[in-house]
Design an enzyme around this catalytic site. Structure first.
Site, PDB file in Angstrom:
ATOM      1  N   ASP A  70       0.853  -1.263  -0.188  1.00 37.57           N
ATOM      2  CA  ASP A  70      -0.038  -0.040  -0.036  1.00 37.57           C
ATOM      3  C   ASP A  70       0.753   1.234  -0.034  1.00 37.57           C
ATOM      4  O   ASP A  70       0.425   2.334  -0.297  1.00 37.57           O
ATOM      5  CB  ASP A  70      -1.061   0.021   1.055  1.00 37.57           C
ATOM      6  CG  ASP A  70      -0.223  -0.336   2.443  1.00 37.57           C
ATOM      7  OD1 ASP A  70       1.169  -0.403   2.566  1.00 37.57           O
ATOM      8  OD2 ASP A  70      -0.907  -0.370   3.600  1.00 37.57           O
ATOM      9  N   HIS A  71       1.953   1.134   0.333  1.00 37.90           N
ATOM     10  CA  HIS A  71       2.837   2.404   0.664  1.00 37.90           C
ATOM     11  C   HIS A  71       3.936   2.658  -0.588  1.00 37.90           C
ATOM     12  O   HIS A  71       3.834   3.707  -1.259  1.00 37.90           O
ATOM     13  CB  HIS A  71       3.782   2.358   1.880  1.00 37.90           C
ATOM     14  CG  HIS A  71       3.430   2.509   3.125  1.00 37.90           C
ATOM     15  ND1 HIS A  71       2.401   1.558   3.580  1.00 37.90           N
ATOM     16  CD2 HIS A  71       3.487   3.533   4.003  1.00 37.90           C
ATOM     17  CE1 HIS A  71       1.984   2.032   4.731  1.00 37.90           C
ATOM     18  NE2 HIS A  71       2.652   3.277   5.084  1.00 37.90           N
ATOM     19  N   ASP A 125       3.672  -0.379  11.944  1.00 38.19           N
ATOM     20  CA  ASP A 125       3.506   0.987  11.175  1.00 38.19           C
ATOM     21  C   ASP A 125       2.693   1.471  12.490  1.00 38.19           C
ATOM     22  O   ASP A 125       1.891   0.898  13.110  1.00 38.19           O
ATOM     23  CB  ASP A 125       2.173   0.877  10.163  1.00 38.19           C
ATOM     24  CG  ASP A 125       1.967   1.900   9.494  1.00 38.19           C
ATOM     25  OD1 ASP A 125       2.612   2.412   8.706  1.00 38.19           O
ATOM     26  OD2 ASP A 125       1.257   2.965  10.280  1.00 38.19           O
ATOM     27  N   ARG A 385      -0.505  13.389   9.411  1.00 34.62           N
ATOM     28  CA  ARG A 385       0.637  14.142   9.592  1.00 34.62           C
ATOM     29  C   ARG A 385       1.145  15.231   8.762  1.00 34.62           C
ATOM     30  O   ARG A 385       1.079  15.119   7.472  1.00 34.62           O
ATOM     31  CB  ARG A 385       1.881  13.274   9.600  1.00 34.62           C
ATOM     32  CG  ARG A 385       1.833  12.228  10.581  1.00 34.62           C
ATOM     33  CD  ARG A 385       2.942  11.132  10.721  1.00 34.62           C
ATOM     34  NE  ARG A 385       2.523  10.412  11.813  1.00 34.62           N
ATOM     35  CZ  ARG A 385       3.058   9.001  11.946  1.00 34.62           C
ATOM     36  NH1 ARG A 385       3.838   8.553  11.263  1.00 34.62           N
ATOM     37  NH2 ARG A 385       2.737   8.500  13.136  1.00 34.62           N
ATOM     38  N   SER A 539       6.773   8.017  12.771  1.00 36.75           N
ATOM     39  CA  SER A 539       6.421   6.737  12.262  1.00 36.75           C
ATOM     40  C   SER A 539       7.438   5.582  13.035  1.00 36.75           C
ATOM     41  O   SER A 539       8.285   5.919  13.718  1.00 36.75           O
ATOM     42  CB  SER A 539       6.612   6.562  10.934  1.00 36.75           C
ATOM     43  OG  SER A 539       7.603   6.164  10.623  1.00 36.75           O
ATOM     44  N   ARG A 541       9.112   3.351  11.496  1.00 36.32           N
ATOM     45  CA  ARG A 541      10.293   3.062  10.500  1.00 36.32           C
ATOM     46  C   ARG A 541      11.451   2.795  11.266  1.00 36.32           C
ATOM     47  O   ARG A 541      12.202   3.624  11.616  1.00 36.32           O
ATOM     48  CB  ARG A 541      10.550   3.978   9.363  1.00 36.32           C
ATOM     49  CG  ARG A 541      10.657   5.289   9.564  1.00 36.32           C
ATOM     50  CD  ARG A 541      10.784   6.181   8.579  1.00 36.32           C
ATOM     51  NE  ARG A 541       9.237   6.490   8.275  1.00 36.32           N
ATOM     52  CZ  ARG A 541       8.820   7.920   7.700  1.00 36.32           C
ATOM     53  NH1 ARG A 541       9.558   8.739   7.125  1.00 36.32           N
ATOM     54  NH2 ARG A 541       7.491   7.939   7.418  1.00 36.32           N
TER      55      ARG A 541
HETATM   56  C1  MIC Z   1       4.025   6.985   7.987  1.00 43.15           C
HETATM   57  O1  MIC Z   1       2.857   7.182   7.948  1.00 43.15           O
HETATM   58  O2  MIC Z   1       4.897   7.644   8.337  1.00 43.15           O
HETATM   59  C2  MIC Z   1       4.364   5.421   7.539  1.00 43.15           C
HETATM   60  C3  MIC Z   1       4.821   5.623   6.188  1.00 43.15           C
HETATM   61  O3  MIC Z   1       2.985   4.715   7.274  1.00 43.15           O
HETATM   62  C4  MIC Z   1       5.146   4.855   8.660  1.00 43.15           C
HETATM   63  C5  MIC Z   1       5.759   3.502   8.284  1.00 43.15           C
HETATM   64  C6  MIC Z   1       7.098   3.640   7.791  1.00 43.15           C
HETATM   65  O4  MIC Z   1       7.713   4.631   7.436  1.00 43.15           O
HETATM   66  O5  MIC Z   1       7.732   2.667   7.783  1.00 43.15           O
HETATM   67  C7  MIC Z   1       4.344   4.757   9.959  1.00 43.15           C
HETATM   68  O6  MIC Z   1       3.743   5.474  10.458  1.00 43.15           O
HETATM   69  O7  MIC Z   1       4.826   3.840  10.781  1.00 43.15           O
HETATM   70 FE1  SF4 Z   2      -0.043   5.080   4.805  1.00 44.47          FE
HETATM   71 FE2  SF4 Z   2       0.997   5.790   7.061  1.00 44.47          FE
HETATM   72 FE3  SF4 Z   2      -0.395   7.631   5.404  1.00 44.47          FE
HETATM   73 FE4  SF4 Z   2      -1.401   5.799   7.136  1.00 44.47          FE
HETATM   74  S1  SF4 Z   2      -0.159   7.473   7.696  1.00 44.47           S
HETATM   75  S2  SF4 Z   2      -1.971   6.297   5.001  1.00 44.47           S
HETATM   76  S3  SF4 Z   2      -0.283   4.169   6.876  1.00 44.47           S
HETATM   77  S4  SF4 Z   2       1.573   6.551   4.747  1.00 44.47           S
END
Ligand code: MIC
Ligand code: SF4
Length: 651
Positions: A70-71, A125, A385, A539, A541
């Site tokens: 999805d990402h 996540d 965010r 996040s 990550r």
């Molecule tokens: C995000 O919203 O920043 C992400 C991308 O979903 C991350 C996951 C990631 O960066 O690996 C999250 O929120 O954990």
């Molecule tokens: Fe995807 Fe993270 Fe954005 Fe949610 S906040 S839509 S999991 S990138």
């Protein structure tokens, strides 16, 4: 709070007690929870599965584990497709369900198809918290912690405080769950939920559907909270029934009179449409007070606001209207189910007629994968965010708003209070949602031939050694409060494509803060980052810990850490050191050499260590506030090194 079955229990305590594998439910102590379900995706799953393999687990031992695509879906080069082929092959082999690209965003699909009240869900996540909408204890963690949980081992965390959020009244017309999520951020800020779980109760719950609750649970992580939990009630049953999952329903709530560490009462009827202004989700203002700002882009979707109700409401607002000529309107449905329902009802036609660009069902714009706004552009988004640079445009200005505010603003071309638009819109839910799980591929049966597919983008895991007794190195960076994981490792399609390749991705560490950092860190071979409070918010990550460690970073000295990031630092053998006196921070200058000793078997969790500043001939004290388990990992050079030193896989 000490656990006793004769005392009335909060809902959180009930779920925790039913899943307690290690420890006692005494606040602040480390507990181990049995995990029922896990999720990873194509930004975190690559590392999680490489680590699952390295830990020697043959197959997952959870009741259900899923990998989502999805990402990381843009496919401008071979990297994304390589990653997906790797994830699909690991899923087949290790007993994991594989949700293909096009099925949708993990958190939306989890709510629709897999969430079960009263169960535990651990996801790689941070917005895994969304599952709290149906009474799941749903927690985000680094990929390595999720790998361990997939193998059937407990997930460890410090026993949190429980903050009760008591909801009174009902939301006025045009004010939505997103406004409640923003109100909670206004009260708690991006750090007020740290160390806590938010538990919802009160008569106001009646008016909040599961997808409304999902918006609120989703953004609970933005307060720094571990997660949020809603009771499982008639609204939960109603939603699960429409998903043909009534069999998964379990009624759940706190006992009357349960004790909480803090109670916040919110009268929903007093809320108005809100917006989080650039560049933090807690910069909350009333839309009525800041409206009129001309807008370049409006992006509707993300795991916060991409449900059927959200997008049908948007379509109803846009019916017979067009997006203002200045505005680029993009809409990304959260799941294939939502997209199919919109199509069936003609809502897609309405959206396209209004001039909207319909995006793939995926995270997309939320994470900087496409739709970066123009230089200095103003973008209204329904996501969660608005950190600097997250959109892909360093000078972009993101406002977080509800779908209603976004849709009405799209018509006027400026931030607009939706209450002036006319009678409120009421969306009727389908009796039964369109159910088709055919894009979720089941794993192979145990014993079948299942090779792992590794394209050139799948790099081997780096190996780290144990720390020396004395550690020294230069101060590489001095930073302020609330450093985000987007600051440490930026989002965006280009960098996201390197999530399976630590040497390649490490070149982008602190890219938007100090692009020279990776080279300097590599050359220095060791060193420290110095920061203020809540370092690593945002996040999950783990690359934001793993890649700096790969470059040679020794530790981070901060006033405090965000929970997931601190756990990630320990997992990769990076020291999370907390200033005993916050005032010492300002005395430290970039380039000064620091040294600290005592890294041997006699070191104790919670030890106070003296850091010598060799350049200013002074010293200051820091606390190594970690559990005994984390200390063992740190002394071994990280969790994988710890397991390897024991000479056996975790099982
Ligand atoms: C995000 O919203 O920043 C992400 C991308 O979903 C991350 C996951 C990631 O960066 O690996 C999250 O929120 O954990
Ligand atoms: Fe995807 Fe993270 Fe954005 Fe949610 S906040 S839509 S999991 S990138």
């Amino acid at each position: 709070m000490t656990e006793s079955h004769s005392l009335p229990q909060s809902l959180t305590h009930k779920i925790m007690a039913a899943h307690l594998a290690e420890g006692t439910l005494d606040q602040g102590t480390e507990i181990g929870l049995k995990i029922d379900q896990t999720l990873v995706h194509d930004a975190t799953g690559q590392m999680a599965l490489l680590q699952f393999e390295a830990l020697g687990f043959p197959r997952v031992l959870t009741s259900r584990s899923l990998t989502y695509c999805d990402h990381n879906i843009l496919q401008v080069g071979f990297e994304n497709a390589d990653d997906h082929a790797f994830l699909a092959s690991c899923a087949r082999r290790f007993g994991i369900y594989f949700s293909k690209t096009g099925n949708g965003i993990c958190h939306q699909i989890n709510i629709e198809r897999f969430s079960i009240p009263g169960q535990t869900l651990l996801g790689a996540d941070s917005h895994t918290t969304t599952g709290g909408a149906v009474g799941e204890l749903a927690i985000g963690a680094g990929g390595l912690d999720v790998a361990v949980a997939m193998g059937g081992e407990p997930f460890f965390l410090p026993m949190p405080k429980i903050i009760q959020i008591e909801l009174q009244g009902s939301l006025p017309p045009w004010t939505r769950a997103k406004d409640l999520a923003l109100e909670i951020l206004r009260i708690l800020t991006v750090s007020g939920g740290r160390g806590s779980i938010l538990e919802f109760s009160g008569p106001g719950l009646k008016g909040l559907s599961v997808t409304d609750r999902a918006t609120v649970a989703n953004m609970s992580i933005e307060t720094g909270a571990i997660t949020a939990v809603f009771p499982s009630d008639d609204n939960t049953l109603d939603f699960l029934t429409r998903q043909d999952r009534q069999a998964d329903y379990v009624p759940l709530s706190a006992d009357p009179g349960a004790a909480y560490d803090r109670t916040i009462t919110i009268d929903l009827s007093l809320l108005t449409p809100l917006a989080a202004a650039p560049h933090s989700p807690d910069k909350v203002a009333r839309v009525s007070e800041i409206e009129g700002i001309p807008v370049d882009q409006i992006a509707i979707g993300s795991c916060t606001n991409s449900s059927f109700t959200d997008l049908m409401t948007v379509a109803e607002i846009l019916k017979g209207h067009r997006a203002h000529p200045r505005v680029s309107l993009v809409i990304a449905p959260g799941s294939r189910q939502v997209l199919l329902e919109l199509a069936k009802r003609g809502a897609l036609t309405t959206l396209v007629a209004a001039g909207a660009r319909i995006m793939e069902v995926a995270c997309g714009f939320c994470n900087g994968v496409g739709q970066a706004p123009k230089t200095d552009g103003i973008s209204l988004r329904t996501s969660n965010r608005n950190f600097p640079g997250r959109s892909g445009t360093a000078s972009g200005n993101l406002y977080l708003v509800s779908p209603e505010t976004a849709a009405v603003s799209a018509i006027y071309g400026q931030l607009t209070d939706p209450r002036k638009f006319g009678p409120a819109i009421k969306v009727t839910l389908p009796e039964k949602f369109e159910i088709d799980d055919s894009l979720v591929l089941p794993p192979a049966e145990a014993g079948q031939e299942t090779p792992i597919v590794r394209g050139p983008n799948i790099a081997p895991l780096p190996k780290f050694s144990a720390p020396k007794e004395t550690l020294s190195g230069p101060v590489m960076l001095t930073l302020g409060d609330n450093v985000t994981t987007d600051d440490i490792l930026p989002a965006g399609a280009h960098i996201l494509a390197l999530r399976a390749n630590i040497p390649a991705i490490s070149r982008y560490i602190f890219h938007n803060v100090d692009p020279g950092y990776p080279e300097r860190q590599k050359a220095a071979g060791s060193g420290f980052v110095v920061a203020g409070a809540n370092y690593g918010q945002g996040s999950s990550r783990e690359h934001a810990a793993l890649a700096p460690r790969y470059l040679g970073l020794t530790g981070v000295i901060a006033e405090s850490f965000a929970r997931i990031h601190k756990a990630n630092l320990c997992n990769f053998g990076l020291l999370p050191l907390e200033f005993l006196n916050a005032s010492d921070r300002s005395k430290i200058q970039p380039g000064q050499k620091l040294s600290l000793s005592g890294f041997n078997a006699s070191l104790k969790p919670g030890a106070i260590l003296t850091v010598k500043n060799l350049d200013s001939d002074s010293s200051f004290e820091v606390k190594l506030d970690v559990s005994a388990r984390q200390l063992n990992m740190l002394l071994a050079g990280g969790l994988l090194a710890f397991q390897a030193a024991k000479g056996q896989p975790l099982t």
